[in-house]
Design a protein around this motif. Structure first.
Motif, PDB file in Angstrom:
ATOM      1  N   GLY A  80      -0.774  -1.250  13.053  1.00 24.58           N
ATOM      2  CA  GLY A  80      -0.728  -1.502  14.488  1.00 24.58           C
ATOM      3  C   GLY A  80       0.087  -2.743  14.821  1.00 24.58           C
ATOM      4  O   GLY A  80       0.898  -2.735  15.754  1.00 24.58           O
ATOM      5  N   THR A  81      -0.118  -3.814  14.065  1.00 23.52           N
ATOM      6  CA  THR A  81       0.629  -5.058  14.297  1.00 23.52           C
ATOM      7  C   THR A  81       2.117  -4.841  14.088  1.00 23.52           C
ATOM      8  O   THR A  81       2.954  -5.268  14.894  1.00 23.52           O
ATOM      9  CB  THR A  81       0.124  -6.159  13.344  1.00 23.52           C
ATOM     10  OG1 THR A  81      -1.242  -6.439  13.643  1.00 23.52           O
ATOM     11  CG2 THR A  81       0.947  -7.434  13.494  1.00 23.52           C
TER      12      THR A  81
ATOM     13  N   LEU B 271       0.793  -1.219   0.000  1.00 23.13           N
ATOM     14  CA  LEU B 271       0.000   0.000   0.000  1.00 23.13           C
ATOM     15  C   LEU B 271       0.828   1.274   0.000  1.00 23.13           C
ATOM     16  O   LEU B 271       0.348   2.325  -0.416  1.00 23.13           O
ATOM     17  CB  LEU B 271      -0.939   0.008   1.214  1.00 23.13           C
ATOM     18  CG  LEU B 271      -2.087  -1.002   1.171  1.00 23.13           C
ATOM     19  CD1 LEU B 271      -2.895  -0.941   2.460  1.00 23.13           C
ATOM     20  CD2 LEU B 271      -2.989  -0.756  -0.037  1.00 23.13           C
ATOM     21  N   LEU B 272       2.063   1.214   0.477  1.00 22.86           N
ATOM     22  CA  LEU B 272       2.894   2.404   0.573  1.00 22.86           C
ATOM     23  C   LEU B 272       3.973   2.382  -0.500  1.00 22.86           C
ATOM     24  O   LEU B 272       4.528   1.324  -0.813  1.00 22.86           O
ATOM     25  CB  LEU B 272       3.572   2.474   1.945  1.00 22.86           C
ATOM     26  CG  LEU B 272       2.637   2.516   3.159  1.00 22.86           C
ATOM     27  CD1 LEU B 272       3.453   2.422   4.442  1.00 22.86           C
ATOM     28  CD2 LEU B 272       1.784   3.775   3.149  1.00 22.86           C
TER      29      LEU B 272
ATOM     30  N   ALA C  71     -10.360   5.462  -0.555  1.00 19.81           N
ATOM     31  CA  ALA C  71     -10.662   5.563   0.871  1.00 19.81           C
ATOM     32  C   ALA C  71     -11.727   4.554   1.288  1.00 19.81           C
ATOM     33  O   ALA C  71     -12.548   4.817   2.176  1.00 19.81           O
ATOM     34  CB  ALA C  71     -11.099   6.981   1.234  1.00 19.81           C
ATOM     35  N   ASP C  72     -11.695   3.379   0.638  1.00 23.27           N
ATOM     36  CA  ASP C  72     -12.621   2.308   0.976  1.00 23.27           C
ATOM     37  C   ASP C  72     -12.448   1.909   2.436  1.00 23.27           C
ATOM     38  O   ASP C  72     -11.324   1.702   2.915  1.00 23.27           O
ATOM     39  CB  ASP C  72     -12.349   1.108   0.062  1.00 23.27           C
ATOM     40  CG  ASP C  72     -13.144  -0.115   0.446  1.00 23.27           C
ATOM     41  OD1 ASP C  72     -14.313  -0.189   0.092  1.00 23.27           O
ATOM     42  OD2 ASP C  72     -12.574  -0.993   1.129  1.00 23.27           O
ATOM     43  N   GLY C  73     -13.560   1.796   3.168  1.00 19.10           N
ATOM     44  CA  GLY C  73     -13.486   1.524   4.601  1.00 19.10           C
ATOM     45  C   GLY C  73     -12.783   0.235   4.935  1.00 19.10           C
ATOM     46  O   GLY C  73     -11.997   0.168   5.885  1.00 19.10           O
ATOM     47  N   GLU C  74     -13.032  -0.821   4.158  1.00 19.80           N
ATOM     48  CA  GLU C  74     -12.392  -2.106   4.429  1.00 19.80           C
ATOM     49  C   GLU C  74     -10.890  -2.038   4.187  1.00 19.80           C
ATOM     50  O   GLU C  74     -10.099  -2.575   4.972  1.00 19.80           O
ATOM     51  CB  GLU C  74     -13.023  -3.184   3.553  1.00 19.80           C
ATOM     52  CG  GLU C  74     -12.531  -4.591   3.872  1.00 19.80           C
ATOM     53  CD  GLU C  74     -13.222  -5.653   3.046  1.00 19.80           C
ATOM     54  OE1 GLU C  74     -12.713  -6.784   2.987  1.00 19.80           O
ATOM     55  OE2 GLU C  74     -14.287  -5.351   2.461  1.00 19.80           O
TER      56      GLU C  74
ATOM     57  N   LEU D 176      -7.913  -2.527   6.942  1.00 20.97           N
ATOM     58  CA  LEU D 176      -6.805  -3.461   6.771  1.00 20.97           C
ATOM     59  C   LEU D 176      -5.476  -2.751   6.978  1.00 20.97           C
ATOM     60  O   LEU D 176      -4.567  -3.269   7.650  1.00 20.97           O
ATOM     61  CB  LEU D 176      -6.865  -4.077   5.381  1.00 20.97           C
ATOM     62  CG  LEU D 176      -5.718  -5.020   4.991  1.00 20.97           C
ATOM     63  CD1 LEU D 176      -5.713  -6.260   5.881  1.00 20.97           C
ATOM     64  CD2 LEU D 176      -5.827  -5.415   3.516  1.00 20.97           C
ATOM     65  N   PHE D 177      -5.366  -1.553   6.425  1.00 20.37           N
ATOM     66  CA  PHE D 177      -4.152  -0.760   6.594  1.00 20.37           C
ATOM     67  C   PHE D 177      -3.899  -0.458   8.071  1.00 20.37           C
ATOM     68  O   PHE D 177      -2.781  -0.621   8.570  1.00 20.37           O
ATOM     69  CB  PHE D 177      -4.283   0.543   5.806  1.00 20.37           C
ATOM     70  CG  PHE D 177      -3.255   1.584   6.158  1.00 20.37           C
ATOM     71  CD1 PHE D 177      -1.973   1.508   5.643  1.00 20.37           C
ATOM     72  CD2 PHE D 177      -3.571   2.634   7.008  1.00 20.37           C
ATOM     73  CE1 PHE D 177      -1.023   2.463   5.981  1.00 20.37           C
ATOM     74  CE2 PHE D 177      -2.630   3.585   7.339  1.00 20.37           C
ATOM     75  CZ  PHE D 177      -1.349   3.504   6.821  1.00 20.37           C
TER      76      PHE D 177
END
Length: 332
Positions: free
Chosen positions: A137-138, A66-67, A124-127, A131-132
Motif C-alpha cells: 500500500g505504501t 518477499l517477491l 501464510a503467517d498473519g503478521e 507486513l506485505f
C-alpha cells in the motif's frame, strides 16, 4: 515458449479488462521497473521508484525481499477480484486458501535462499502477510498513485486503438497485433518469450481477458485459473503527451499522435512498426494504423523486410516537417 489453445467458448468471450487492477499492477511494477525497457515505457513511475526514500524505500525493501526479483510471481498475488482499490485487492489476496498460498510461494522461492521472513510468508503467517500488505500500500501510493490517472488514460488509449483494429481486421488481426511476442494461428496463441516456464495450456472455456499495461514487464504474462477467463497481460507503453500549451500546428493538422509518428520518422534509425510504437508510446496496432494513414496521404513509404515492416518519410513527408528533401528520412 507458451502455447495457449483456445476453444470456441473462449473465442466467443475475448474482451479487454475494464481497467487496471491496483494491486496486480503494483506487484508487476515492483518487478518490472527494475527493467530498463519497462522504465522507458513508464518514465514517471520509474523515476519515483528510483527516488524513493524513508518509509517508501523501506516498503520497497520488504517487497524486494518477499517477491522474486524476476520471473513468475505466485498467481494468488495477481487476483482478478478487488479491482476497486488497493484495500479490495489485498482483501482478495487474504481470502486465498492457506494451502494455495503455501504451494505457490514455495514454488516461487525454489531458487531463493530461505530467510525467517520468507518462511513466515510462505506459511501464510498473519503478521508477515500484514507486513506485505502495508508495504504494498505504501509503495503503490507513493510510486503509482501520482501517475494513476495517466496510467488509466494509457489503458483506455490502448483499448480504444485495439478496438478499432478489431473492427477493421477481425479477431485474427487483433490477436496478431497485440505484441511482437504474441502469435495467433490455428486456434493457438503462442507466446515466444524468454520465459521462466514453458507449457502447452488449454483455455478454461470462460474467455480471454486482455490487459495492456506499461507496467507488465518486458514480456507478456499469462494467468490461467479454473472457472475464470484466461488473463493475458502484455506490455503497452504510456502515450507521450505534447507539452501543455506548446504551439503545435502539425499536431492540429494531423492529430497529436500521428504528428508524433511523422516526427519520429524524420529522425535517424531503423523505423519498424514496433519501434515506432515504443518510441511514440502507443501500441503496435495503433502505430500500424497511423503509419498506414500517413502512407495513404503520400507522406510515408513502407517495405517489408523479413518479419518486419520498415517505414520512412517520402520527400513530401520530409517537406511537411519543414526540412525539404535533404531532411534525414530514417531509412534502414
Amino acid at each position: 515458449m507458451l502455447r495457449l489453445h483456445l476453444g470456441p467458448a473462449d473465442l466467443c468471450r475475448v474482451r479487454f479488462a475494464d481497467r487496471l487492477h491496483p494491486v496486480g499492477t503494483a506487484l508487476l511494477a515492483c518487478q518490472a521497473l527494475h527493467d530498463a525497457e519497462t522504465a522507458l515505457m513508464a518514465p514517471g513511475p520509474a523515476a519515483d521508484a528510483a527516488a524513493a526514500t524513508g518509509p517508501v524505500r523501506s516498503a520497497a525493501s520488504v517487497l524486494r525481499h518477499l517477491l522474486p526479483a524476476r520471473g513468475r510471481l505466485p498467481d494468488f498475488l495477481t487476483p482478478l477480484d478487488g479491482l476497486e482499490s488497493v484495500a479490495a485487492g489485498l482483501e482478495a489476496i487474504r481470502a486465498v486458501p492457506v494451502g494455495r498460498v503455501r504451494a505457490e510461494v514455495a514454488a516461487a522461492y525454489a531458487r531463493l535462499p530461505g530467510t525467517p521472513l520468507r518462511r513466515r510468508f510462505a506459511e501464510a503467517d498473519g503478521e508477515a502477510m500484514g507486513l506485505f500488505g502495508r508495504a504494498l500500500g505504501t509503495w503503490h501510493d507513493a510510486v503509482l498513485g501520482p501517475h494513476w490517472a495517466d496510467l488509466t488514460d494509457a489503458h483506455r488509449h490502448h483499448v480504444a486503438g485495439a478496438s478499432a483494429h478489431l473492427a477493421a481486421h477481425g479477431l485474427d488481426g487483433l490477436l496478431n497485433a497485440l505484441h511482437p511476442a504474441i502469435r495467433w494461428e490455428a486456434s493457438t496463441l503462442t507466446l515466444t518469450v524468454r520465459t521462466w516456464w514453458s507449457a502447452s495450456l488449454s483455455g478454461t472455456g470462460h474467455g480471454l481477458l486482455l490487459l495492456p499495461s506499461p507496467l507488465a514487464g518486458p514480456q507478456p504474462r499469462v494467468l490461467v485459473e479454473p472457472d475464470r477467463p484466461v488473463l493475458l497481460v502484455y506490455p503497452a507503453p504510456m502515450p507521450r503527451r505534447v507539452a501543455a500549451g506548446a504551439p503545435d500546428p502539425l499536431g492540429r493538422l494531423l492529430g497529436a499522435t500521428r504528428a508524433a509518428v511523422l516526427r519520429r520518422l524524420g529522425g535517424p534509425g531503423r523505423h519498424t512498426t514496433t519501434a515506432l510504437g515504443q518510441a511514440v508510446g502507443i501500441s503496435v496496432s495503433s502505430a500500424s494504423e497511423h503509419a498506414g494513414a500517413l502512407r495513404a496521404a503520400g507522406l510515408v513509404s513502407s517495405v517489408r523486410e523479413g518479419g518486419a515492416v520498415l517505414h520512412r518519410l517520402t520527400p513530401l513527408g520530409a517537406g511537411l516537417l519543414g526540412g525539404g528533401d535533404d531532411r534525414p528520412t530514417g531509412g534502414t
